[in-house]
Scaffold this motif. Structure first.
Motif, mmCIF file in Angstrom:
data_model
loop_
_atom_site.group_PDB
_atom_site.id
_atom_site.type_symbol
_atom_site.label_atom_id
_atom_site.label_comp_id
_atom_site.label_asym_id
_atom_site.label_seq_id
_atom_site.Cartn_x
_atom_site.Cartn_y
_atom_site.Cartn_z
ATOM 1 N N GLY A 77 53.085 8.488 45.877
ATOM 2 C CA GLY A 77 52.397 8.272 47.134
ATOM 3 C C GLY A 77 53.236 8.505 48.362
ATOM 4 N N HIS A 78 54.396 9.146 48.228
ATOM 5 C CA HIS A 78 55.208 9.415 49.408
ATOM 6 C C HIS A 78 54.487 10.422 50.301
ATOM 7 N N PRO A 79 54.469 10.186 51.621
ATOM 8 C CA PRO A 79 53.651 11.060 52.485
ATOM 9 C C PRO A 79 54.173 12.475 52.635
ATOM 10 N N GLY A 80 55.448 12.737 52.443
ATOM 11 C CA GLY A 80 55.914 14.116 52.635
ATOM 12 C C GLY A 80 57.333 14.293 52.153
ATOM 13 N N LEU A 81 57.510 14.652 50.888
ATOM 14 C CA LEU A 81 58.853 14.734 50.324
ATOM 15 C C LEU A 81 59.547 16.014 50.767
ATOM 16 N N LYS A 82 60.799 15.881 51.144
ATOM 17 C CA LYS A 82 61.647 17.019 51.484
ATOM 18 C C LYS A 82 63.044 16.725 50.969
ATOM 19 N N PRO A 83 63.817 17.752 50.636
ATOM 20 C CA PRO A 83 65.197 17.475 50.199
ATOM 21 C C PRO A 83 66.031 16.915 51.342
ATOM 22 N N LEU A 84 67.016 16.108 50.978
ATOM 23 C CA LEU A 84 67.949 15.558 51.956
ATOM 24 C C LEU A 84 69.306 16.240 51.860
ATOM 25 N N ARG A 85 69.861 16.298 50.653
ATOM 26 C CA ARG A 85 71.222 16.789 50.472
ATOM 27 C C ARG A 85 71.283 18.044 49.630
ATOM 28 N N ARG A 86 70.346 18.232 48.733
ATOM 29 C CA ARG A 86 70.390 19.378 47.844
ATOM 30 C C ARG A 86 69.819 20.602 48.529
ATOM 31 N N HIS A 87 70.581 21.686 48.518
ATOM 32 C CA HIS A 87 70.121 22.927 49.125
ATOM 33 C C HIS A 87 69.530 23.876 48.098
ATOM 34 N N ASP A 88 69.493 23.473 46.830
ATOM 35 C CA ASP A 88 68.875 24.343 45.835
ATOM 36 C C ASP A 88 67.377 24.088 45.722
ATOM 37 N N LEU A 89 66.892 23.029 46.379
ATOM 38 C CA LEU A 89 65.456 22.785 46.397
ATOM 39 C C LEU A 89 64.862 23.418 47.652
ATOM 40 N N PRO A 90 63.621 23.869 47.578
ATOM 41 C CA PRO A 90 63.041 24.523 48.769
ATOM 42 C C PRO A 90 62.817 23.522 49.898
ATOM 43 N N TYR A 91 63.057 23.985 51.109
ATOM 44 C CA TYR A 91 62.922 23.142 52.295
ATOM 45 C C TYR A 91 62.050 23.880 53.295
ATOM 46 N N THR A 92 61.050 23.202 53.822
ATOM 47 C CA THR A 92 60.156 23.799 54.811
ATOM 48 C C THR A 92 60.273 23.011 56.101
ATOM 49 N N PHE A 93 60.714 23.699 57.156
ATOM 50 C CA PHE A 93 60.767 23.034 58.445
ATOM 51 C C PHE A 93 59.357 22.862 58.993
ATOM 52 N N ARG A 94 59.176 21.764 59.695
ATOM 53 C CA ARG A 94 57.904 21.543 60.359
ATOM 54 C C ARG A 94 57.754 22.558 61.492
ATOM 55 N N GLU A 95 56.591 23.127 61.616
ATOM 56 C CA GLU A 95 56.408 24.201 62.590
ATOM 57 C C GLU A 95 55.414 23.809 63.665
ATOM 58 N N PHE A 96 55.691 24.266 64.867
ATOM 59 C CA PHE A 96 54.778 24.104 65.992
ATOM 60 C C PHE A 96 54.489 25.507 66.512
ATOM 61 N N PRO A 97 53.321 26.067 66.207
ATOM 62 C CA PRO A 97 53.127 27.506 66.444
ATOM 63 C C PRO A 97 53.343 27.950 67.881
ATOM 64 N N LEU A 98 53.002 27.146 68.869
ATOM 65 C CA LEU A 98 53.085 27.610 70.248
ATOM 66 C C LEU A 98 54.418 27.286 70.904
ATOM 67 N N LEU A 99 55.332 26.640 70.187
ATOM 68 C CA LEU A 99 56.587 26.228 70.799
ATOM 69 C C LEU A 99 57.720 27.145 70.373
ATOM 70 N N HIS A 100 58.740 27.171 71.193
ATOM 71 C CA HIS A 100 59.928 27.968 70.913
ATOM 72 C C HIS A 100 60.868 27.171 70.012
ATOM 73 N N GLU A 101 61.383 27.815 68.969
ATOM 74 C CA GLU A 101 62.288 27.151 68.032
ATOM 75 C C GLU A 101 63.728 27.533 68.357
ATOM 76 N N VAL A 102 64.586 26.528 68.455
ATOM 77 C CA VAL A 102 65.998 26.773 68.709
ATOM 78 C C VAL A 102 66.794 26.219 67.537
ATOM 79 N N PRO A 103 67.319 27.079 66.669
ATOM 80 C CA PRO A 103 68.165 26.573 65.578
ATOM 81 C C PRO A 103 69.619 26.475 66.022
ATOM 82 N N VAL A 104 70.263 25.395 65.631
ATOM 83 C CA VAL A 104 71.669 25.160 65.976
ATOM 84 C C VAL A 104 72.399 24.725 64.708
#
Lengths: 443, 262
Positions: A77-104
């Motif tokens: 029943g977890h509302p939205g599972l995402k990896p925390l430390r493991r980079h071998d699992l797929p990770y999907t960033f939350r997206e806001f279609p009309l906003l500009h994304e700045v990765p750092v």
């Protein structure tokens, strides 16, 4: 389950970790007597590596449940599972279609640990920040089982950038699991090193804040005194950061710090810090920036100066009988300036207590060997960034299981909240006002 | 030390030879004493060391400075077998020079010959640095940052930290290189223009340190990018890192050969 919800409504989760094929939840409830051990309650949840998720109702448990999911448990029943430390699992960033994304990141411009920040901005205003960690994951927790006390401490001291606090929690949890206590002289020396580490760390936070706003005078003065304080920690422990000082059963050595020098630094800071924090340039850049409300701090379980700057007056040293007349430093504003004020006042307090412990050392041995046996216990220590938690089960001088939580793990959410609505150029300032440990979160 | 004292003295920066000394109250780096390596002492040292720095194989007893955590217990418990090196000029260009090896039959140190020099292309009057933490706990990063404080002031030697790898001449890497960080480290290295040097700062960056053997780390920077200078320590003091940078630009020489100061 209703008892668990009631406890979480009244209190705050301390830790959530595997216990066989079930999970153990520790909750701290308010109240209790000074020095009492009954401030925490434990609940054993789930079975066969499945447990009911409480993250939707109590978001402070979200990261704990995601960490458990990475280790093979299933939070139903977890509302939205995402990896925390493991980079071998797929990770999907939350997206806001009309906003500009700045990765750092993960590699940043300064001398700092790596982490990835994904900003969604509207113009220059940050609408959302999503933090992806895991770059400092070394598998530390999985290396500890099977080791003896000395080898385990070597790893525990690398569980965060505050080695004395982690080593102190681990040594005390080992001793408590065996129903034993270290000699009182060692207890005083441990706390003296802990307070020097806190003062040293807080001055690093403040110097970093002044550097970020371009206040070179403040940064240089605090950098100078910080280096001198580190010298005193070096004299006391034999290591510039206090490693190799604590051991299960006591401390390894007793150095000779210069108490007059520490008192002189304290006096100089008492004159300098109020003046620095009243500078109009400092106020203009730090006030009303990066706010975290008290309700948010309580709901998300923030700890340490981050919580105290938002009005949550909780400090584990209140419950330590060796700290006479201790009261936490609390501010209500929750902004960068409030956190800076908490750091400043806590630095002076830490030096006062360090001097107290070093001037009133009781007679007795530095260390004794604890009796053999087996047991398990949980211990919390108030580090500079917040509470350090270690749970250990020992048997025949070896670690059977060990779980640790660095305070940074609980406070990253505060950074995400603090920058919402702020300008993007203010992010480094907000980040430095928390100054979290990436390696401590990526255990 | 007050501001008035600072104005009278003129500056806080310490002399280079002061920075390169181990403080009086602290333990430096351990040094084997070949004459005192009795069988009892050898076995005791192997069991005593929490970092597992001592080893014995085929008549050779060795001490790996890249595994030494600096607790100083070996010199305290076995003073006849282990002494102390009280200098921070411990940076090396060849990884094997961090291991002291004693031939137990002949009773002396092995001699591997002179160490190689860093590349002459890196002999630059100033050096722009970029730092990458690849699994470090944050303490070696802190030591790199403290090189810029008023006492050490690496700027007067021509070293300063730049914001971008594209403007950097040297890369300082700390930590055992976690798997999740290896790709970012490789890309940062590739973004630097030639000539470029790499300095591995700290035991974990040299060979993994206490994390050697963890499946989550690669146990050393030289497994990802070529390394020019290794600086041992846990973490190394600012003086040792400064010696590493001076060695990289050819302004100081390597003193540690086969783990022993020459």
């Amino acid at each position: 389950m209703e008892k668990v919800r009631e406890a979480l409504r009244e209190g705050r989760p301390v830790a959530l970790f595997p216990y066989g094929d079930r999970v153990l939840l520790w909750v701290e409830r308010p109240g209790g007597q000074k020095g009492a051990l009954g401030l925490t309650e434990t609940f054993l949840l789930g079975e066969r590596r499945r447990f009911p998720s409480l993250a939707a109702e109590f978001p402070a448990l979200d990261w704990f449940e995601r960490a458990l999911w990475e280790r093979g448990f299933e939070p139903v029943g977890h509302p939205g599972l995402k990896p925390l430390r493991r980079h071998d699992l797929p990770y999907t960033f939350r997206e806001f279609p009309l906003l500009h994304e700045v990765p750092v990141g993960p590699v940043h411009a300064g001398i700092i640990e790596p982490g990835h920040f994904r900003f969604s901005v509207l113009g220059e205003r940050i609408v959302n920040l999503e933090i992806r960690l895991g770059y400092q994951h070394r598998g530390l927790l999985s290396l500890i089982p099977g080791k003896g006390a000395e080898a385990a401490l070597l790893l525990v001291e690398r569980a965060g950038s505050e080695p004395v606090a982690h080593a102190m929690a681990f040594a005390e949890v080992w001793e408590r699991a065996l129903g034993w206590e270290a000699p009182s002289r060692a207890q005083y020396l441990r706390r003296a090193a802990l307070e020097l580490e806190r003062a040293f760390g807080h001055m690093g936070h403040l110097a970093g804040l002044f550097t970020d706003i371009g206040y070179a005078y403040g940064a240089t003065q605090l950098g100078r005194i910080r280096a001198l304080l580190q010298g005193e920690l070096d004299r006391l422990t034999g290591h510039r950061y206090g490693r190799n000082f604590l051991r299960v059963g006591g401390v390894w050595r007793e150095g000779q710090p210069d108490l007059e020098a520490i008192a002189a630094y304290r006096e100089e800071l008492a004159r300098l810090l109020p003046r620095l924090l009243k500078n109009p340039q400092v106020l203009d850049r730090m006030r009303y920036v990066g706010g975290v409300r008290r309700a948010e701090a309580l709901a998300l379980g923030f700890v340490g100066p981050t919580a105290r700057a938002s009005g949550v007056g909780r400090d584990l040293r209140q419950d330590d009988p060796l700290y006479p007349d201790f009261t936490p430093v609390v501010r209500q504003g929750g902004d960068v300036l409030s956190r800076a004020q908490v750091y400043a006042e806590e630095t002076l307090k830490a030096l006062d207590y360090a001097l107290f412990f070093l001037r009133h050392l009781p007679a007795g041995p530095l260390a004794l060997d604890p009796p053999p046996g087996e047991g398990e216990a949980l211990v919390r220590v108030e580090a500079g960034r917040g509470e350090v938690v270690w749970f250990v089960r020992v048997q025949a001088g070896k670690v059977v299981m060990a779980e640790g939580v660095d305070p940074s793990f609980k406070n990253w959410r505060a950074l995400e909240l603090a920058v919402r609505g702020e300008g993007l150029p203010d992010f480094p300032l907000c980040n430095k006002s928390f100054d979290l440990s990436y390696a401590g979160s990526d255990l | 030390m007050s501001l008035m004292h600072t104005l009278k003295v003129g500056r806080l920066a310490r002399k280079l030879e002061e920075i390169l000394k181990v403080p009086q109250h602290a333990f430096g780096y351990p040094l084997l004493k070949p004459a005192g390596l009795t069988p009892r002492a050898r076995e005791g040292l192997i069991h005593l060391c929490p970092g597992e720095a001592f080893a014995e194989a085929e008549g050779i007893f060795s001490l790996d400075l890249a595994r030494c955590v600096g607790c100083g217990r070996c010199a305290l418990v076995y003073p006849e077998a282990v002494g102390e090196m009280r200098s921070l000029e411990v940076a090396v260009t060849r990884k094997e020079d961090l291991v002291q090896r004693v031939d137990l039959k002949r009773g002396g140190f092995l001699d591997p010959g002179p160490p190689p020099f860093p590349r002459t292309a890196l002999r630059l009057p100033t050096l722009a640095l970029r730092e990458v933490s690849a699994g470090d706990t944050g303490l070696a990063d802190s030591e790199v940052a403290l090189l810029g404080n008023p006492f050490n002031d690496m700027g007067r030697f021509g070293f300063q930290v730049g914001a971008s790898p594209r403007h950097a001449d040297a890369l300082l890497v700390t930590g055992p290189v976690s798997r999740n960080m290896a790709e970012a480290l490789r890309r940062t290295y590739e973004a630097m223009p030639e000539p470029k040097g790499v300095v591995a700062v700290g035991n974990e960056a040299i060979s993994g340190g206490v994390f050697a053997g963890s499946p989550q780390v690669l146990s050393g920077v030289d497994r990802v990018v070529p390394v020019d200078v290794y600086v041992p320590g846990d973490p190394p003091r600012p003086g040792a890192i400064l010696h590493g940078l001076m060695l990289l630009v050819g302004r100081m020489t390597q003193r540690l050969v086969e783990g022993v100061l020459r």
